[in-house]
Design an enzyme around this catalytic site. Structure first.
Site, PDB file in Angstrom:
ATOM      1  CG  PHE A   1      -2.270   6.046  15.952  1.00  0.00           C
ATOM      2  CD1 PHE A   1      -1.314   6.379  16.896  1.00  0.00           C
ATOM      3  CD2 PHE A   1      -1.849   5.520  14.730  1.00  0.00           C
ATOM      4  CE1 PHE A   1       0.039   6.198  16.636  1.00  0.00           C
ATOM      5  CE2 PHE A   1      -0.504   5.332  14.461  1.00  0.00           C
ATOM      6  CZ  PHE A   1       0.444   5.670  15.415  1.00  0.00           C
TER       7      PHE A   1
ATOM      8  CG  LEU B   1       1.418   7.173  10.802  1.00  0.00           C
ATOM      9  CD1 LEU B   1       2.369   8.217  11.373  1.00  0.00           C
ATOM     10  CD2 LEU B   1       1.934   5.776  11.166  1.00  0.00           C
TER      11      LEU B   1
ATOM     12  CB  ALA C   1       1.398   9.551   3.233  1.00  0.00           C
ATOM     13  N   GLY C   2       0.176   6.119   3.144  1.00  0.00           N
ATOM     14  CA  GLY C   2      -0.191   5.047   4.076  1.00  0.00           C
ATOM     15  C   GLY C   2       1.074   4.317   4.513  1.00  0.00           C
TER      16      GLY C   2
ATOM     17  CD1 TRP D   1      -9.251   5.189   4.791  1.00  0.00           C
ATOM     18  CD2 TRP D   1      -7.028   5.204   4.573  1.00  0.00           C
ATOM     19  NE1 TRP D   1      -8.955   5.253   3.456  1.00  0.00           N
ATOM     20  CE2 TRP D   1      -7.603   5.259   3.292  1.00  0.00           C
ATOM     21  CE3 TRP D   1      -5.640   5.196   4.678  1.00  0.00           C
ATOM     22  CZ2 TRP D   1      -6.839   5.319   2.135  1.00  0.00           C
ATOM     23  CZ3 TRP D   1      -4.885   5.244   3.521  1.00  0.00           C
ATOM     24  CH2 TRP D   1      -5.470   5.307   2.269  1.00  0.00           C
TER      25      TRP D   1
ATOM     26  CD  GLN E   1     -14.952 -23.844  -0.282  1.00  0.00           C
ATOM     27  OE1 GLN E   1     -15.109 -22.639  -0.447  1.00  0.00           O
ATOM     28  NE2 GLN E   1     -15.308 -24.738  -1.176  1.00  0.00           N
TER      29      GLN E   1
ATOM     30  N   GLY F   1     -20.029 -24.492   3.266  1.00  0.00           N
ATOM     31  CA  GLY F   1     -20.686 -24.482   1.964  1.00  0.00           C
ATOM     32  C   GLY F   1     -21.588 -23.261   1.819  1.00  0.00           C
TER      33      GLY F   1
ATOM     34  CD  GLU G   1      -2.270  -0.962  14.774  1.00  0.00           C
ATOM     35  OE1 GLU G   1      -1.270  -1.279  15.426  1.00  0.00           O
ATOM     36  OE2 GLU G   1      -3.430  -0.970  15.238  1.00  0.00           O
TER      37      GLU G   1
ATOM     38  CB  SER H   1       0.967  -8.931   4.686  1.00  0.00           C
ATOM     39  OG  SER H   1      -0.053  -9.353   5.556  1.00  0.00           O
TER      40      SER H   1
HETATM   41  C1  LIG Z   1     -10.088  -0.600   8.780  1.00  0.00           C
HETATM   42  C2  LIG Z   1      -8.887   0.289   8.778  1.00  0.00           C
HETATM   43  C3  LIG Z   1      -8.575   1.033   9.901  1.00  0.00           C
HETATM   44  C4  LIG Z   1      -7.477   1.888   9.895  1.00  0.00           C
HETATM   45  N1  LIG Z   1      -7.200   2.640  11.017  1.00  0.00           N
HETATM   46  C5  LIG Z   1      -6.167   3.542  10.979  1.00  0.00           C
HETATM   47  C6  LIG Z   1      -5.919   4.402  12.104  1.00  0.00           C
HETATM   48  O1  LIG Z   1      -6.574   4.322  13.145  1.00  0.00           O
HETATM   49  N2  LIG Z   1      -4.935   5.322  11.997  1.00  0.00           N
HETATM   50  C7  LIG Z   1      -4.156   5.435  10.860  1.00  0.00           C
HETATM   51  O2  LIG Z   1      -3.256   6.291  10.840  1.00  0.00           O
HETATM   52  N3  LIG Z   1      -4.375   4.633   9.796  1.00  0.00           N
HETATM   53  C8  LIG Z   1      -5.353   3.697   9.811  1.00  0.00           C
HETATM   54  N4  LIG Z   1      -5.590   2.870   8.731  1.00  0.00           N
HETATM   55  C9  LIG Z   1      -4.771   3.025   7.550  1.00  0.00           C
HETATM   56  C10 LIG Z   1      -3.708   1.946   7.411  1.00  0.00           C
HETATM   57  O3  LIG Z   1      -2.704   2.126   8.373  1.00  0.00           O
HETATM   58  C11 LIG Z   1      -3.164   2.012   5.978  1.00  0.00           C
HETATM   59  O4  LIG Z   1      -4.193   1.579   5.138  1.00  0.00           O
HETATM   60  C12 LIG Z   1      -1.946   1.149   5.778  1.00  0.00           C
HETATM   61  O5  LIG Z   1      -0.845   1.717   6.430  1.00  0.00           O
HETATM   62  C13 LIG Z   1      -1.597   0.961   4.299  1.00  0.00           C
HETATM   63  O6  LIG Z   1      -1.554   2.179   3.630  1.00  0.00           O
HETATM   64  P1  LIG Z   1      -2.390   2.386   2.278  1.00  0.00           P
HETATM   65  O7  LIG Z   1      -3.768   1.912   2.502  1.00  0.00           O
HETATM   66  O8  LIG Z   1      -2.187   3.782   1.839  1.00  0.00           O
HETATM   67  O9  LIG Z   1      -1.748   1.404   1.235  1.00  0.00           O
HETATM   68  P2  LIG Z   1      -0.497   1.727   0.285  1.00  0.00           P
HETATM   69  O10 LIG Z   1       0.635   2.182   1.103  1.00  0.00           O
HETATM   70  O11 LIG Z   1      -0.943   2.587  -0.850  1.00  0.00           O
HETATM   71  O12 LIG Z   1      -0.181   0.276  -0.259  1.00  0.00           O
HETATM   72  C14 LIG Z   1      -0.959  -0.352  -1.286  1.00  0.00           C
HETATM   73  C15 LIG Z   1      -0.385  -1.756  -1.488  1.00  0.00           C
HETATM   74  O13 LIG Z   1       0.989  -1.661  -1.876  1.00  0.00           O
HETATM   75  C16 LIG Z   1       1.794  -2.395  -0.967  1.00  0.00           C
HETATM   76  N5  LIG Z   1       3.050  -1.694  -0.762  1.00  0.00           N
HETATM   77  C17 LIG Z   1       3.233  -0.401  -0.391  1.00  0.00           C
HETATM   78  N6  LIG Z   1       4.533  -0.130  -0.251  1.00  0.00           N
HETATM   79  C18 LIG Z   1       5.188  -1.280  -0.528  1.00  0.00           C
HETATM   80  C19 LIG Z   1       6.572  -1.662  -0.556  1.00  0.00           C
HETATM   81  N7  LIG Z   1       7.537  -0.805  -0.234  1.00  0.00           N
HETATM   82  N8  LIG Z   1       6.874  -2.931  -0.903  1.00  0.00           N
HETATM   83  C20 LIG Z   1       5.910  -3.830  -1.213  1.00  0.00           C
HETATM   84  N9  LIG Z   1       4.590  -3.535  -1.194  1.00  0.00           N
HETATM   85  C21 LIG Z   1       4.241  -2.279  -0.854  1.00  0.00           C
HETATM   86  C22 LIG Z   1       0.990  -2.480   0.313  1.00  0.00           C
HETATM   87  O14 LIG Z   1       1.383  -3.586   1.100  1.00  0.00           O
HETATM   88  C23 LIG Z   1      -0.426  -2.592  -0.211  1.00  0.00           C
HETATM   89  O15 LIG Z   1      -0.677  -3.932  -0.540  1.00  0.00           O
HETATM   90  C24 LIG Z   1      -6.666   1.990   8.741  1.00  0.00           C
HETATM   91  C25 LIG Z   1      -6.974   1.203   7.608  1.00  0.00           C
HETATM   92  C26 LIG Z   1      -8.064   0.354   7.624  1.00  0.00           C
HETATM   93  C27 LIG Z   1      -8.354  -0.475   6.411  1.00  0.00           C
END
Ligand SMILES: Cc1cc2nc3c(=O)[nH]c(=O)nc-3n(C[C@H](O)[C@H](O)[C@H](O)COP(=O)(O)OP(=O)(O)OC[C@H]3O[C@@H](n4cnc5c(N)ncnc54)[C@H](O)[C@@H]3O)c2cc1C
Length: 389
Positions: free
Chosen positions: A122, A124, A129-130, A155, A340, A343, A367, A370
């Site tokens: 998948f 995205l 752009a996460g 990722w 924890q 220990g 996905e 939080s």
């Molecule tokens: C093990 C793993 C597997 C993955 N598998 C896939 C996959 O199969 N396909 C895929 O497409 N992606 C995948 N991902 C990517 C995942 O979907 C993204 O990491 C996720 O959407 C967050 O995007 P980012 O890492 O760019 O964080 P960012 O968007 O850069 O966010 C960084 C921090 O800022 C916070 N933040 C961002 N925007 C806001 C807001 N508006 N308000 C408050 N806080 C905010 C976030 O919560 C986070 O704590 C995977 C990630 C991991 C770690």
């Protein structure tokens, strides 16, 4: 109201529970140590019919729905979140196809997932752009009856093993456009010229299923591979909404596994002339986790039930997001408490607690983080989708 699972799902739960104890539990540590894809587990899941749980029967699956897959993943995740991810990947990329794909696409791509002859990923996320999905730069330009895709996804779970990918790309003239109808979903076959896997990530946990880059270099994708409509960005969101209970199940199973592991330990570990389990402070930690696990299960089973009824559009989002948020934060907390409780022993690789701890953390990121889930839940309250009056 009926809190019992239907008979067939109780049977599924019992079957997967045995399979997880017999086949997954003994492999968990080795998979983490080697980081190698557990093909043996994939074949065990295939032979047990678990790869097609959420695929409708008319496309070769078991038709057990999102609730069926949720229940199976909960069992497997008690011992290995890598194994749980393998099952999750039968739904994440196929979700948009099941929700909006053409009959031809369903016939071509779903039976292979169910019988294990095809795997999918998948796409995205992109490096820039996460959470901010609209910031994606992968571009698709129409050329005759084809679309030409260029860009980099990152990722991506299972990118190395996948035979096809659900890929989201900007189809608007302006790649910086932030309107929802700027994004379209495509099925991209791994075998197409210009498709390649880039670098893979060195991960803290959930080792064994690679995450990494998918590179798209002038990839010509026929129009018949557009999923739903051009500009159908809602697909990405609906697909992800319907996935919330499935990700939540990974958190619940992990929390259950970690708590059971730590409970057995504190009942035999002696200190101050008693066992650790005799101390009220320890009992309260166990009790609090038990409460949270049962609360997470109720939220998650309800979310799965809603998703199976097609209730994953905007007005149902808060209920779905709650399950993902609560269960995955629980996984982080439970693995922390479990470690924890052991220990020093819990910190060492002799015990599974450090593995639970490392595996749990990615669940609050994938996905929809939080924070993203909290935003969606708050939006539901602000818009009165979630209101108690
Ligand atoms: C093990 C793993 C597997 C993955 N598998 C896939 C996959 O199969 N396909 C895929 O497409 N992606 C995948 N991902 C990517 C995942 O979907 C993204 O990491 C996720 O959407 C967050 O995007 P980012 O890492 O760019 O964080 P960012 O968007 O850069 O966010 C960084 C921090 O800022 C916070 N933040 C961002 N925007 C806001 C807001 N508006 N308000 C408050 N806080 C905010 C976030 O919560 C986070 O704590 C995977 C990630 C991991 C770690």
């Amino acid at each position: 109201m009926d809190f019992d699972l239907p008979d067939e799902l109780q049977e599924l739960q019992a079957t997967v529970r045995r399979l997880a104890q017999d086949k997954v539990k003994p492999r968990a540590r080795e998979i983490d140590e080697t980081g190698e894809y557990p093909q043996d587990l994939f074949e065990i899941f295939r032979d047990a019919g678990l790869l097609g749980l959420c695929i409708p029967t008319e496309y070769g699956g078991a038709g057990a729905g999102i609730l069926g897959l949720t229940i199976a993943i909960e069992e497997v995740a008690k011992y290995s979140n890598t194994a749980a991810l393998m099952l999750l990947l039968t739904r994440l990329p196929t979700g948009p196809v099941m929700i909006a794909g053409s009959e031809e696409q369903k016939k071509q791509y779903l039976p292979g997932i169910a019988d294990g002859s095809l795997r999918a990923g998948f796409g995205l996320s992109e490096p820039q752009a996460g959470s901010d999905v609209m910031g994606m730069r992968t571009k698709a330009v129409q050329d005759g009856d084809d679309w030409v895709l260029n860009g980099t996804k990152c990722w991506m779970s299972g990118v190395v093993q996948a035979d096809w990918y659900t890929v989201f790309a900007k189809t608007s003239a302006d790649v910086t456009a932030r309107k929802h109808d700027a994004i379209t979903a495509f099925i991209v076959d791994r075998s197409l010229p210009g498709v390649s896997v880039g670098s893979t990530d060195r991960k803290m946990g959930v080792r064994g299923v690679d995450t990494g880059e998918l590179l798209l270099d002038n990839v010509r994708v026929p129009s018949s591979k557009v999923i739903g409509e051009v500009g159908g960005f809602q697909l990405a969101m609906q697909g992800l909404n319907s996935m919330r209970p499935i990700v939540a199940a990974r958190g619940i199973g992990l929390a259950e596994g970690a708590l059971m592991y730590a409970t057995e330990y504190v009942q035999q570990r002696e200190a101050f002339t008693k066992t650790i389990a005799d101390f009220q402070g320890i009992q309260w930690e166990i009790a609090k986790l038990a409460v949270d696990i049962e609360a997470a299960r109720l939220l998650t089973y309800r979310a799965a039930w809603l998703a199976d009824r097609g209730q994953f559009t905007k007005e149902w989002v808060p209920y779905l997001s709650m399950s993902k948020y609560f269960a995955t934060e629980l996984a982080v907390n439970a693995s922390n408490v479990a470690l924890q409780l052991l220990g020093a022993a819990g910190y060492m690789k002799d015990h599974l607690t450090e593995l639970y701890y490392r595996d749990a953390k990615q669940l609050t990121i994938v996905e929809g983080t939080s924070q993203v889930q909290l935003g969606l839940i708050a939006r539901g309250v602000l818009d009165r989708d979630l209101w108690w009056d």
